[in-house]
Design an enzyme around this catalytic site. Structure first.
Site, PDB file in Angstrom:
ATOM      1  N   ASP A  80       0.859  -1.195   0.000  1.00 54.88           N
ATOM      2  CA  ASP A  80       0.000   0.000   0.000  1.00 54.88           C
ATOM      3  C   ASP A  80       0.890   1.239   0.000  1.00 54.88           C
ATOM      4  OD1 ASP A  80       0.795  -0.693   2.714  1.00 54.88           O
ATOM      5  OD2 ASP A  80      -0.523   0.921   3.400  1.00 54.88           O
ATOM      6  N   GLU A 148       0.080  -0.869   5.811  1.00 53.40           N
ATOM      7  CA  GLU A 148       1.153  -0.397   6.700  1.00 53.40           C
ATOM      8  C   GLU A 148       1.026   1.084   6.969  1.00 53.40           C
ATOM      9  OE1 GLU A 148       5.080   1.188   7.938  1.00 53.40           O
ATOM     10  OE2 GLU A 148       3.935   1.718   6.176  1.00 53.40           O
TER      11      GLU A 148
HETATM   12 ZN   LIG Z   1       6.747   2.030   4.264  1.00 53.49          ZN
END
Ligand SMILES: [Zn+2]
Length: 455
Positions: A80, A148
């Site tokens: 992501d 994340e």
């Molecule tokens: Zn990162």
């Protein structure tokens, strides 16, 4: 053009932008990314066991077929990316999701955080399989998170939980983190590789003061804004106590070798700390290494110029040093504000991570591969000692990564990007014109290959 370069470029075209609000995520792009991995890494698909955790986290297991296996190793990344702020779009020299390749760079959001690592690892794995390589003495796991940038609770946390349920324990985990730096630290005599061995905690609290309110023509002595201001002032004047943690000590000592001017002081940091801590506290980057910091980031109260607000509140971000907890920081805040009445709420609690052991065999494997893959001359061609390897410096990460979610299955977690970044490129991470030099991306792949072969 190398296939790997085209693959990273294609990966950057997929808009895997994460968001705290899952409803605002375009999940089709995440599906596209998973399909992209399947269709571009055929050797991986045909050789490794594949699992999908929580719909979007792929895990690949490269099994060792020999007996007497050692504990597995886990290599992780996240696919992501953070969004491109609308106000900055015009400042991008190439379209942020174009994946454009020019003479020197591959451009796009995610080029250095963290699709470079995900694609780099997949390239390394795929080409090792193609070359007939097999795991030597252990299974090797690859796992990629998909949130994340917004906390990692759906991706990394769930993957770690699945491993724990299966009672898998890893020899070590490698994630994104420090990179190879030179101009980012003043006074360095040569480039150094920063390996994150711990992360500070990051908790948010809200402090609220109340008062009777009323008209501003006859204010009392204890207005909500007045009290809140005193509290903030007291906290800024009375920071949390300083302390030399083992992480900071190791960092200063490792830096000493690479910092000609501070060599004597830093190599004796354990003895000299009481003498120089005042000086360290004045430099914000060093201050953050030796204490829990409390930073006020948002403030609220009042909505008319002539009305005393009944409440005023401020939000602070606590960056917690190993050994401190959110509750201890709150106790400190209460202690330095005795006599003032106020309320504290915890909005988010993320305590400091464990400290990974640097004497582990796995830390030495990592050090050896860095030493053999990165020479000073690769970064500074005219350096006097160009054939020597870059320095190795363990360090404390100020931000948090997916890796902290894996302490339930591993105690040797290292955070390192096999990538040299100068200040300018580093600044493009989460910023404008994110890009990676082509040859440095290829170097990442060769690093991952060397590491995988060694484990
Ligand atoms: Zn990162």
């Amino acid at each position: 053009m190398e296939n790997a370069v085209k693959n990273l470029s294609d990966a950057l075209k997929i808009k895997t932008v994460s968001n705290r609000d899952a409803k605002k995520v375009d999940w089709k792009e995440f599906d596209r990314f998973l399909k992209f991995l399947d269709s571009n890494y055929k050797n991986v698909s045909s050789t490794c066991e594949k699992r999908i955790i929580n719909k979007y986290s792929p895990v690949y297991i490269w099994r060792c077929k020999r007996g007497n296996k050692k504990k597995p190793v886990l290599l992780i990344g996240h696919y992501d990316v953070v969004p491109v702020e609308e106000s900055t779009e015009g400042a991008w020299l190439k379209e942020p999701f174009s994946g454009e390749i020019d003479d020197n760079f591959i451009w796009g959001r995610g080029a250095i955080d963290d699709k470079n690592a995900v694609i780099g690892l997949m390239e390394a794995l795929d080409s090792l399989i193609a070359a007939g390589v097999e795991p030597n003495e252990r299974d090797i796991y690859f796992a990629f998170g998909f949130d994340e940038e917004v906390g990692g609770t759906m991706g990394a946390k769930e993957i770690a939980r699945a491993f724990e349920l299966e009672k898998i324990e890893f020899e070590f985990v490698l994630d994104e983190g420090g990179c190879i730096v030179y101009d980012m630290l003043e006074g360095l005599g040569n480039p150094v590789a920063l390996i994150g061995i711990a992360e500070k905690g990051s908790s948010n609290i809200r402090i609220t003061c109340e008062s009777a309110g009323g008209h501003s023509s006859m204010p009392g002595r204890n207005t909500a804004i007045g009290k809140l201001s005193r509290i903030i002032n007291n906290i800024e004047k009375n920071p949390m106590p300083d302390r030399l943690t083992i992480t900071a000590e190791e960092m200063f000592k490792a830096l000493a070798v690479n910092l000609p001017k501070q060599k004597r002081i830093f190599s004796n940091i354990d003895k000299l700390f009481p003498v120089i801590k005042g000086k360290l506290s004045k430099i914000s980057a060093l201050n953050a290494l030796i204490r829990t910091t409390i930073a006020f980031t948002q403030i609220e109260g009042g909505d008319a110029p002539n009305i005393l607000p009944k409440r005023a509140s401020a939000i602070a971000n606590l960056r917690l040093l190993q050994g401190d907890t959110t509750d201890q920081a709150i106790e400190h805040i209460k202690r330095v504000n005795r006599g003032i009445d106020f309320k504290i709420e915890k909005l988010l609690v993320e305590e400091p991570s464990e400290i990974s052991d640097m004497n582990e065999k796995s830390f030495n494997i990592l050090k050896d591969v860095i030493a053999s893959e990165f020479r000073i001359g690769d970064i500074l061609p005219s350096h006097e000692y160009k054939n020597r390897s870059v320095g190795i410096v363990p360090y404390l990460m100020m931000g948090s990564t997916d890796s902290r979610k894996y302490y339930n299955v591993c105690h040797a977690i290292y955070r390192f990007y096999p990538l040299y970044l100068e200040k300018e490129l580093y600044g493009t991470m989460h910023g404008v014109n994110e890009r990676i030099p082509v040859e440095r991306f290829l170097k990442m792949i060769s690093f991952y290959k060397a590491l995988i072969k060694k484990i």
